[in-house]
Design an enzyme around this catalytic site. Structure first.
Site, PDB file in Angstrom:
ATOM      1  CG  HIS A  14       0.415   6.715  -3.030  1.00 21.27           C
ATOM      2  ND1 HIS A  14      -0.357   5.863  -2.269  1.00 21.27           N
ATOM      3  CD2 HIS A  14       1.701   6.326  -2.797  1.00 21.27           C
ATOM      4  CE1 HIS A  14       0.419   5.027  -1.608  1.00 21.27           C
ATOM      5  NE2 HIS A  14       1.669   5.282  -1.922  1.00 21.27           N
ATOM      6  CG  ASP A  44      -3.733   5.482  -2.629  1.00 25.02           C
ATOM      7  OD1 ASP A  44      -3.348   6.024  -3.691  1.00 25.02           O
ATOM      8  OD2 ASP A  44      -2.950   5.100  -1.745  1.00 25.02           O
ATOM      9  CB  SER A 120       3.011   2.264  -1.614  1.00 27.66           C
ATOM     10  OG  SER A 120       3.032   2.957  -0.393  1.00 27.66           O
TER      11      SER A 120
END
Length: 376
Positions: A14, A44, A120
């Protein structure tokens, strides 16, 4: 996270999704262009390679994520809110968390090390300097850290990296089963001491578990000696074991404990997919379709809720500028019938669309729900 001295980098899918170009910025502020080797939406994760570098990079070795314990100290590294590289510390709060909902293979490491937006794709590191996981999500109501962060385990990360460095394709083992979580009431019905395990509801005729003697109604309790608490644990263990491995699966049948040795195989890719992007003066112009088979169902993932023995024709993608997109056709839709004619395969669909029609009466199945619509 740099995981190889040759400049192999892992981040979240992402983070790079939709990017036209990728750059890697190091802690010393140097910037390098990078190419995308593999993006895996189902985990992911994304793997990149630094370009045009004439040096060896410091890299984190992998830690076997199965060896970590609750209470172990960890460091979380990232770039929260864009302020620059930041290191926070905490402990492993829990293992095998399955209710996070950001990937198809849910078995996350939970940590209380402060993780904020911008972290992230950063590293979760053990105190011996090894990569334990890739930070991917947080629970928060304020937008900041409340001490509940989640990382993808390093064993899953390493599998994706290995695939990127080989042929760039991820083929995961196929169980060929539909599973159900064991609730307290179900455990009592089955005579189980506690509500754990994965109940096998249905097996595909070619399921490797079925060929090893496992049947519907059995409850899977262990995978290579690791306890299976719920179906998500089983899917994760299958995924990281890899195609070609042999697994020992423990299960309960009518209160008796049994084991089976199962050869892990890739999902059958039959009947042939016959993938194509349709063109013509019809509602399916610019829609990519495929015949359904176990491999297609597996690749599309849990989000589309395709059943184990799904057959027919499925929509893989829809050009967002097309009329099909405007009328609401979506990837994952199964085309059951057009103008009252059953659609069994791509060839039959193409043949039917060659006949002009002023109105298209469609029957679709979407996430298990039947949809009927007429389009002029």
């Amino acid at each position: 996270v740099i995981v190889s001295a040759e400049g192999i980098v892992v981040t979240n899918n992402h983070v790079i999704s939709g990017a036209e170009a990728c750059k890697v910025v190091l802690s010393d502020r140097r910037e390098f262009s990078a190419e995308l080797l593999l993006a895996d939406e189902r985990t992911d994760l994304a793997v990149l390679k630094i370009l045009d570098a004439e040096e060896k990079f410091p890299a984190l070795p992998f830690r076997n994520s199965d060896t970590v314990k609750v209470g172990d100290f960890v460091l979380a590294i990232g770039n929260p809110f864009g302020v620059g590289q930041t290191v926070t510390n905490g402990i492993v709060s829990a293992l095998a968390r399955t209710s996070v909902g950001v990937t198809d293979f849910q078995s996350f490491i939970q940590t209380d090390a402060p993780i904020n937006p911008g972290n992230s794709g950063g590293a979760l590191v053990t105190m011996d300097g090894r990569l334990l996981g890739v930070n991917t999500a947080i629970y928060t109501r304020s937008g900041g850290s409340v001490g509940i962060g989640f990382a993808i385990p390093s064993n899953m990360v390493q599998q994706v990296v290995d695939a990127a460095l080989s042929d760039g394709r991820i083929v995961r083992p196929w169980a060929g089963v539909e599973l159900q979580k064991v609730s307290q009431s179900l455990a009592q019905t089955l005579g189980l001491a506690k509500p754990v395990g994965a109940l096998i509801v249905k097996l595909h005729p070619n399921s490797p578990l079925g060929k090893a003697g496992i049947k519907s109604g059995d409850v899977v309790t262990t995978f290579n000696g690791r306890e299976i608490l719920e179906p998500e644990n089983f899917r994760y263990r299958m995924a990281v074991a890899g195609v070609g491995a042999r697994a020992t699966i423990g299960y309960l049948r009518q209160g008796n404990r049994r084991t089976a040795s199962v050869k892990l195989v890739s999902p059958p890719d039959t009947p042939p997919r016959n993938e194509m992007t349709l063109t013509g003066q019809h509602i399916f112009n610019a829609v990519k379709v495929s015949n359904l088979n176990p491999a297609v169902v597996e690749e599309m993932g849990e989000a589309f809720k395709l059943s184990l023995e799904e057959e027919g024709v499925v929509i893989l993608s829809v050009d967002r500028r097309s009329r099909a997109a405007r009328v609401g056709l979506r990837p994952g839709d199964i085309i059951l019938a057009i103008n009252g004619k059953e659609i069994k395969n791509v060839a039959g669909l193409v043949g039917l669309l060659e006949k002009p029609s002023e109105q298209w009466n469609l029957e679709l199945r979407r996430a298990g729900r039947i949809i009927r619509t007429s389009i002029r």
